[in-house]
Scaffold this motif. Structure first.
Motif, short mmCIF file in Angstrom:
data_model
loop_
_atom_site.label_atom_id
_atom_site.label_comp_id
_atom_site.label_asym_id
_atom_site.label_seq_id
_atom_site.Cartn_x
_atom_site.Cartn_y
_atom_site.Cartn_z
N ARG A 108 0.88 -1.19 0.03
CA ARG A 108 -0.02 0.01 -0.03
C ARG A 108 0.63 1.13 0.02
O ARG A 108 0.49 2.13 -0.68
CB ARG A 108 -0.89 0.08 1.12
CG ARG A 108 -1.99 1.19 0.88
CD ARG A 108 -2.39 1.75 2.28
NE ARG A 108 -1.29 1.86 3.18
CZ ARG A 108 -0.45 3.16 3.24
NH1 ARG A 108 -0.89 4.29 2.34
NH2 ARG A 108 0.40 3.52 3.98
N SER A 109 2.16 1.23 0.65
CA SER A 109 2.71 2.67 0.65
C SER A 109 3.26 2.84 -0.67
O SER A 109 3.54 3.92 -1.07
CB SER A 109 3.66 2.43 2.08
OG SER A 109 4.61 1.26 1.62
N SER A 110 3.78 1.72 -1.26
CA SER A 110 4.25 1.88 -2.74
C SER A 110 3.22 2.49 -3.49
O SER A 110 3.47 3.41 -4.54
CB SER A 110 4.92 0.57 -3.36
OG SER A 110 5.93 0.10 -2.41
N TYR A 111 1.98 1.90 -3.67
CA TYR A 111 0.88 2.73 -4.30
C TYR A 111 0.61 4.18 -3.77
O TYR A 111 0.45 4.77 -4.78
CB TYR A 111 -0.37 1.71 -4.15
CG TYR A 111 -1.33 2.23 -4.90
CD1 TYR A 111 -1.60 2.01 -6.41
CD2 TYR A 111 -2.39 3.10 -4.32
CE1 TYR A 111 -2.27 2.73 -7.14
CE2 TYR A 111 -3.27 3.85 -5.01
CZ TYR A 111 -3.42 3.35 -6.47
OH TYR A 111 -4.15 3.93 -7.21
N SER A 112 0.65 4.32 -2.67
CA SER A 112 0.49 5.72 -2.11
C SER A 112 1.55 6.59 -2.64
O SER A 112 1.06 7.57 -3.05
CB SER A 112 0.32 5.68 -0.55
OG SER A 112 0.38 7.08 -0.09
N ASN A 113 2.78 6.06 -2.54
CA ASN A 113 3.62 6.96 -3.26
C ASN A 113 3.52 7.08 -4.80
O ASN A 113 3.90 8.24 -5.35
CB ASN A 113 5.13 6.61 -2.87
CG ASN A 113 5.59 6.54 -1.47
OD1 ASN A 113 5.41 7.40 -0.75
ND2 ASN A 113 6.41 5.65 -0.93
N ILE A 114 3.35 6.22 -5.50
CA ILE A 114 2.69 6.37 -6.87
C ILE A 114 1.75 7.32 -7.25
O ILE A 114 1.75 8.30 -7.99
CB ILE A 114 2.46 4.97 -7.43
CG1 ILE A 114 3.88 4.21 -7.42
CG2 ILE A 114 2.02 5.22 -8.96
CD1 ILE A 114 3.53 2.64 -7.82
N THR A 144 0.56 9.67 -4.99
CA THR A 144 0.87 11.06 -4.80
C THR A 144 2.06 11.58 -5.69
O THR A 144 2.27 13.04 -5.29
CB THR A 144 1.22 11.33 -3.23
OG1 THR A 144 2.41 10.30 -2.88
CG2 THR A 144 0.17 10.93 -2.46
N GLY A 145 2.65 10.88 -6.44
CA GLY A 145 3.64 11.39 -7.26
C GLY A 145 5.07 11.50 -6.50
O GLY A 145 6.04 11.89 -7.18
N ARG A 146 5.14 10.93 -5.35
CA ARG A 146 6.43 10.81 -4.80
C ARG A 146 7.49 9.74 -5.56
O ARG A 146 8.71 9.90 -5.46
CB ARG A 146 6.50 10.32 -3.48
CG ARG A 146 5.98 11.51 -2.27
CD ARG A 146 6.14 11.05 -0.90
NE ARG A 146 5.06 10.16 -0.52
CZ ARG A 146 3.80 10.67 -0.16
NH1 ARG A 146 3.77 11.68 -0.04
NH2 ARG A 146 2.94 9.65 0.31
N ARG A 147 6.82 8.84 -6.13
CA ARG A 147 7.56 7.81 -6.84
C ARG A 147 6.88 7.48 -8.23
O ARG A 147 5.77 7.48 -8.50
CB ARG A 147 7.57 6.49 -6.10
CG ARG A 147 8.30 6.55 -4.94
CD ARG A 147 9.89 6.39 -5.04
NE ARG A 147 10.44 6.48 -3.85
CZ ARG A 147 11.29 7.66 -3.38
NH1 ARG A 147 11.06 8.78 -4.00
NH2 ARG A 147 11.88 7.41 -2.31
N ASP A 148 7.69 7.21 -9.11
CA ASP A 148 7.04 6.59 -10.74
C ASP A 148 7.06 4.81 -10.27
O ASP A 148 8.09 4.64 -10.09
CB ASP A 148 7.96 7.39 -11.57
CG ASP A 148 7.78 8.74 -11.88
OD1 ASP A 148 6.67 9.16 -11.78
OD2 ASP A 148 8.84 9.46 -12.27
N PRO A 149 6.22 4.52 -11.12
CA PRO A 149 6.06 3.01 -11.20
C PRO A 149 7.11 2.29 -12.22
O PRO A 149 7.28 3.08 -13.31
CB PRO A 149 4.59 2.60 -11.30
CG PRO A 149 4.13 3.91 -12.26
CD PRO A 149 4.80 5.16 -11.86
N SER A 150 7.37 1.31 -11.92
CA SER A 150 8.25 0.63 -13.06
C SER A 150 7.22 0.32 -14.02
O SER A 150 5.95 0.22 -14.14
CB SER A 150 8.89 -0.75 -12.45
OG SER A 150 7.94 -1.53 -12.18
N VAL A 151 7.75 -0.06 -15.29
CA VAL A 151 6.77 -0.33 -16.30
C VAL A 151 5.87 -1.48 -16.02
O VAL A 151 4.56 -1.69 -16.28
CB VAL A 151 7.66 -0.84 -17.62
CG1 VAL A 151 6.85 -1.37 -18.68
CG2 VAL A 151 8.20 0.48 -18.11
#
Length: 90
Positions: free
Chosen positions: A28-34, A36-43
């Motif tokens: 969930r934290s990874s999804y939240s970061n994606i 909110t724009g803190r992280r970009d997802p891998s392909v």
């Protein structure tokens, strides 16, 4: 600069971040970061999220170029309108 993905929140609808994350195979934290724009997802993660929320996964990678141009245009327009509204000093 963070790029809040409001479109992703709209695509998520009434699903929780946790539900989307579990269905996408991430935490969930990874999804939240994606989101909110803190992280970009891998392909591969972008493809899984796109599949879960039924949108084209490429949108993650197209948005920054489009948004940056729109932001530049808006900032320039706002700057000019503010300058014309400033009171003149005598």
């Amino acid at each position: 600069m963070m790029k809040h993905r409001k479109w992703l929140i709209l695509c998520r609808g009434c699903k929780t971040q946790k539900e989307v994350a579990v269905l996408s195979g991430i935490n969930r934290s990874s999804y939240s970061n994606i989101e909110t724009g803190r992280r970009d997802p891998s392909v591969s993660v972008a493809k899984r999220i796109g599949q879960v929320l039924t949108f084209d996964w490429k949108r993650f990678f197209e948005e920054s170029e489009i948004k940056d141009e729109r932001e530049k245009t808006m900032l320039t327009a706002n700057k000019h309108s503010l300058l014309t509204k400033l009171p003149t000093q005598s």
